[in-house]
Design an enzyme around this catalytic site. Structure first.
Site, PDB file in Angstrom:
ATOM      1  N   SER A 274     -40.349 -53.809 -32.050  1.00  0.00           N
ATOM      2  CA  SER A 274     -39.816 -53.411 -32.003  1.00  0.00           C
ATOM      3  C   SER A 274     -38.100 -53.513 -32.347  1.00  0.00           C
ATOM      4  CB  SER A 274     -39.910 -53.933 -30.524  1.00  0.00           C
ATOM      5  OG  SER A 274     -39.778 -55.798 -30.708  1.00  0.00           O
ATOM      6  N   ASN A 275     -37.891 -54.591 -32.977  1.00  0.00           N
ATOM      7  CA  ASN A 275     -37.195 -54.296 -34.294  1.00  0.00           C
ATOM      8  C   ASN A 275     -36.553 -53.358 -34.803  1.00  0.00           C
ATOM      9  OD1 ASN A 275     -35.648 -57.178 -33.190  1.00  0.00           O
ATOM     10  ND2 ASN A 275     -37.500 -58.079 -32.791  1.00  0.00           N
TER      11      ASN A 275
ATOM     12  N   ASP B 110     -35.891 -71.070 -41.751  1.00  0.00           N
ATOM     13  CA  ASP B 110     -34.713 -70.556 -40.136  1.00  0.00           C
ATOM     14  C   ASP B 110     -33.612 -71.380 -40.376  1.00  0.00           C
ATOM     15  OD1 ASP B 110     -36.338 -68.722 -39.052  1.00  0.00           O
ATOM     16  OD2 ASP B 110     -37.505 -70.354 -37.706  1.00  0.00           O
TER      17      ASP B 110
ATOM     18  N   LEU C 264     -44.359 -62.354 -40.344  1.00  0.00           N
ATOM     19  CA  LEU C 264     -44.397 -63.558 -40.193  1.00  0.00           C
ATOM     20  C   LEU C 264     -44.920 -64.538 -41.064  1.00  0.00           C
ATOM     21  CD1 LEU C 264     -45.893 -62.941 -36.408  1.00  0.00           C
ATOM     22  CD2 LEU C 264     -43.075 -64.146 -37.252  1.00  0.00           C
TER      23      LEU C 264
ATOM     24  N   HIS D 285     -35.232 -63.953 -35.396  1.00  0.00           N
ATOM     25  CA  HIS D 285     -35.491 -65.572 -34.612  1.00  0.00           C
ATOM     26  C   HIS D 285     -34.967 -65.190 -33.192  1.00  0.00           C
ATOM     27  CE1 HIS D 285     -37.844 -69.004 -34.449  1.00  0.00           C
ATOM     28  NE2 HIS D 285     -36.832 -69.601 -33.673  1.00  0.00           N
TER      29      HIS D 285
HETATM   30  C1  GAR Z   1     -39.565 -61.133 -32.418  1.00  0.00           C
HETATM   31  O1  GAR Z   1     -39.306 -61.839 -31.352  1.00  0.00           O
HETATM   32  C2  GAR Z   1     -39.251 -61.297 -33.668  1.00  0.00           C
HETATM   33  O2  GAR Z   1     -37.981 -62.500 -33.585  1.00  0.00           O
HETATM   34  C3  GAR Z   1     -39.776 -62.899 -33.676  1.00  0.00           C
HETATM   35  O3  GAR Z   1     -40.919 -61.684 -33.887  1.00  0.00           O
HETATM   36  C4  GAR Z   1     -41.092 -60.923 -32.538  1.00  0.00           C
HETATM   37  C5  GAR Z   1     -41.464 -59.685 -33.372  1.00  0.00           C
HETATM   38  O4  GAR Z   1     -41.579 -58.921 -32.721  1.00  0.00           O
HETATM   39  N1  GAR Z   1     -39.886 -63.728 -35.239  1.00  0.00           N
HETATM   40  C6  GAR Z   1     -40.168 -64.537 -35.518  1.00  0.00           C
HETATM   41  O5  GAR Z   1     -40.698 -65.220 -34.434  1.00  0.00           O
HETATM   42  C7  GAR Z   1     -39.321 -65.808 -36.786  1.00  0.00           C
HETATM   43  N2  GAR Z   1     -39.710 -66.559 -36.291  1.00  0.00           N
HETATM   44  P1  GAR Z   1     -41.450 -56.846 -33.120  1.00  0.00           P
HETATM   45  O6  GAR Z   1     -42.552 -57.183 -34.639  1.00  0.00           O
HETATM   46  O7  GAR Z   1     -41.189 -56.606 -31.869  1.00  0.00           O
HETATM   47  O8  GAR Z   1     -39.692 -56.927 -33.734  1.00  0.00           O
END
Ligand code: GAR
Length: 199
Positions: free
Chosen positions: A13-14, A147, A87, A106
């Protein structure tokens, strides 16, 4: 124009927020590659739908993961690497190769609820277990401390009565991550463009 690589491991989603901002013309750059460390994740579908080249470099059991990733990023002449729900922890050597070129989003207000093993829903569960009333998201440069790199932007989000990790994750994404990540990328692209212009 800056060449942007987006690294993903999940739903993307990001990544979508970045694609939308590029297509709306608010980011002065182009996403030249989307790299996933896992096959079959939805982020890859999102990239394909927008004709963005994507590549899977599996990490599990792959001793040359970082070498392959480095080569791919160099072949694509990448200026900025965005970790968007990626990740995997990157080595000191990798980070040094792309010093000041890697940013990460994050889902908490760093230095709370972050570090190795604290990612995705676990972050929101930890925030709820602790009982904080405000959480949010952070975009930061990536260095060799998980982080721990320089903070670029943060946005706070209220925790509401009755929140579950899932409802909190959704609100932090909508109100913070999808807002600050595209803005930081836009700012970096504009700054780099200005530096090039000014010589
Ligand atoms: C997001 O909330 C991002 O901030 C988090 O994983 C999710 C991925 O969502 N990242 C972490 O926790 C990294 N430490 P997405 O695949 O829908 O963007």
């Amino acid at each position: 124009m800056l060449n942007i690589a987006v690294l993903v491991s999940g739903g993307g989603s990001n990544l979508q927020a970045l694609i939308d901002a590029v297509e709306a013309g608010s980011i002065n750059g182009r996403i030249v590659t989307v790299v996933s460390n896992k096959e079959g994740v939805y982020a890859l579908e999102r990239a394909k739908k927008h004709n963005i080249p994507c590549k899977v470099i599996p990490k599990k059991g792959n001793d040359s993961f970082e070498e392959q990733l480095t080569l791919h990023l160099m072949e694509n002449d990448v200026d900025l690497i965005v970790l968007a729900g990626f990740l995997c922890i990157l080595s000191e050597n990798f980070v040094k190769t792309f010093e000041n070129k890697i940013i990460n989003v994050h889902p908490s207000l760093i230095p709370s609820f972050c570090g190795e093993g604290c990612y995705g829903l676990k972050v929101h569960k930890a925030a709820l277990d602790y009982g904080v009333k405000v959480t949010g998201a952070t975009v930061h440069y990536v260095n060799n401390i998980v982080d721990g790199g320089k903070i670029i932007a943060q946005k706070a989000v209220d925790v509401l009565e009755g929140d579950t990790p899932e409802t909190l994750q959704k609100r932090v994404m909508e109100e913070a991550e999808w807002v600050i990540l595209p803005k930081v990328v836009a700012d970096i692209c504009n700054k780099r463009r200005k530096e090039e212009k000014d010589g």
